[in-house]
Enzyme design. Structure first.
Site, short mmCIF file in Angstrom:
data_model
loop_
_atom_site.label_atom_id
_atom_site.label_comp_id
_atom_site.label_asym_id
_atom_site.label_seq_id
_atom_site.Cartn_x
_atom_site.Cartn_y
_atom_site.Cartn_z
N GLU A 94 40.50 25.24 8.98
CA GLU A 94 41.78 26.35 8.99
C GLU A 94 43.12 25.12 8.94
O GLU A 94 43.34 24.07 8.93
CB GLU A 94 42.07 26.49 10.74
CG GLU A 94 40.90 27.60 10.90
CD GLU A 94 41.11 28.15 12.49
OE1 GLU A 94 40.47 29.26 12.60
OE2 GLU A 94 41.40 27.54 13.38
N CYS A 121 41.77 20.00 23.30
CA CYS A 121 41.83 20.58 21.88
C CYS A 121 40.57 21.26 21.65
O CYS A 121 39.62 20.89 21.69
CB CYS A 121 41.77 19.38 21.10
SG CYS A 121 42.00 19.72 19.16
#
Length: 410
Positions: A94, A121
């Protein structure tokens, strides 16, 4: 058997010059190629009109400009835009564009997945597949810049001294941050090659001050970056002591805080700005107390730095919660009162999972992180007494602190 064509996005200026020389072409052809590809965004070699026909024919046979196929293009309510890009073999990464009044920032990925596995994360929780090539890294900037340049709603930024080739269109992306999926310094050579293209006036001509590498603390590579390609450096800190950081950022067990901070001090003389940035994700009840704020002041008081407090962006697998706005402000107040420079990062792109720590992409988990996490969770659940109640949102026991959950996951 025909050899595969090379991707010209993989070459920085020196590599392009060497490639062109290997084709027995004059050196100025390398500069022409750089400008056609990076400044003008041309992918079709036939359209590179000032190249000799014979040279174009050679390139068509041996080379290509291959960007990453777009799987998904998402727009957030605040103007943030996120792309899911195919990197092959079932993997996708991404990239995120964040438009602001004074800048346009592109956040790009350096790996498919991440091996560091920071507890807060989302990328780390999906495991690690592979490093991206330099062409796949710079390809994210190539794609976003030339797509946005043709977007009538994108804000153009004409700089006072524009790079040749940008005068008429303006620059949409003014800043690049290596804060997407992956740990950049664990893909060092490919990242540095991409950084050199970002800085090169024949390509994107960005200032070193406007290109930032974020690292969780790969100490030897911080020292190498200072010598090879010093850009702005951001360090994912997230804890004021080794005991807590060992839990939140497992890499700390290899490169503890003292070694990391020594490397930061060595980097400062080479940094394009006269300070470093330390990122600190605010986790409710884990690292956000007044005591920890004062501990952070003591830890960083001798390093010229800015502390960027980041509201945690929750995802289900973390079992963690965002610190309240009041707690974040109180924590920041302690830092400011001690004379530190501290800011609170504004969350962007929450509605498309494009905010800090949320990038997940789609990665074939060759490190089996998901499988091991599920296995560990099943063991823990099997050990719970029948009458013991659990928080359905976090899977924490009734009296269990989030840091205890982190220890279990480890």
């Amino acid at each position: 058997m025909t050899s595969p064509r090379v991707n010209l996005l993989d070459f920085d200026a020196d590599q392009m010059a060497a490639y062109v020389a290997g084709l027995n072409e004059k050196p100025f052809r390398a500069k022409q190629l750089m400008q056609w590809i990076h400044q003008r965004g041309v992918a079709d070699i036939n359209d590179m009109s000032d190249l000799a026909k014979s040279f174009r024919a050679t390139l068509l046979d041996k080379a290509e400009v291959l960007s990453l196929p777009v799987i998904k293009d998402e727009h957030a309510n605040d103007g943030t835009r996120k792309w899911l890009l195919d990197v092959g073999a079932g993997n996708a990464v991404e990239s995120v564009f964040i438009p602001e009044d004074d800048r346009g920032t592109l956040c790009i990925s350096s790996q498919a997945g991440c091996a560091v596995n920071c507890r807060f994360c989302s990328t780390g929780h999906q495991g690690f597949s592979r490093n991206l090539t330099s062409g796949e890294i710079i390809g994210q900037l190539w794609f976003a810049e030339h797509l946005l340049r043709n977007d009538p709603e994108a804000i153009r930024r004409i700089e006072k001294f524009p790079t040749p080739g940008w005068e008429h269109t303006g620059r949409v992306i003014s800043n690049v941050v290596m804060m997407g999926m992956g740990e950049p310094l664990l893909n060092y050579d490919n990242v540095v090659s991409a950084l050199r293209l970002m800085l090169d006036d024949r390509a994107y001509g960005l200032s070193r001050r406007r290109v930032t590498v974020s690292t969780s603390g790969v100490v030897p590579m911080i020292d190498r970056l200072a010598q090879d390609c010093p850009v702005a450096l951001a360090v994912s800190l997230h804890a004021p002591n080794d005991a807590l950081r060992d839990q939140l950022v497992p890499l700390n067990q290899k490169y503890p805080l003292r070694e990391l901070l020594d490397a930061c001090e060595r980097y400062l003389p080479f940094a394009p700005r006269d300070f470093l940035t330390f990122e600190y994700c605010m986790l409710d009840g884990v690292n956000d107390s007044d005591i920890q704020a004062k501990e952070l002041v003591r830890l960083l008081r001798n390093i010229k730095c800015k502390i960027n407090l980041i509201p945690f962006n929750p995802f289900p697998e973390s079992g963690l919660k965002r610190s309240s706005a009041q707690r974040v402000n109180a924590f920041a107040g302690i830092l400011l009162d001690a004379g530190m420079v501290a800011t609170v990062r504004k969350t962007r792109g929450d509605d498309i999972a494009a905010a800090c720590g949320q990038l997940a992409g789609d990665v074939v988990d060759r490190t089996r992180v998901r499988e091991r996490a599920v296995h560990n969770a099943e063991i823990e659940l099997a050990e719970v007494e029948p009458d013991e109640e659990f928080d359905q949102d976090t899977n924490l026991g009734p009296n269990e602190h989030p840091i205890e959950w982190l220890k279990k996951l480890k």
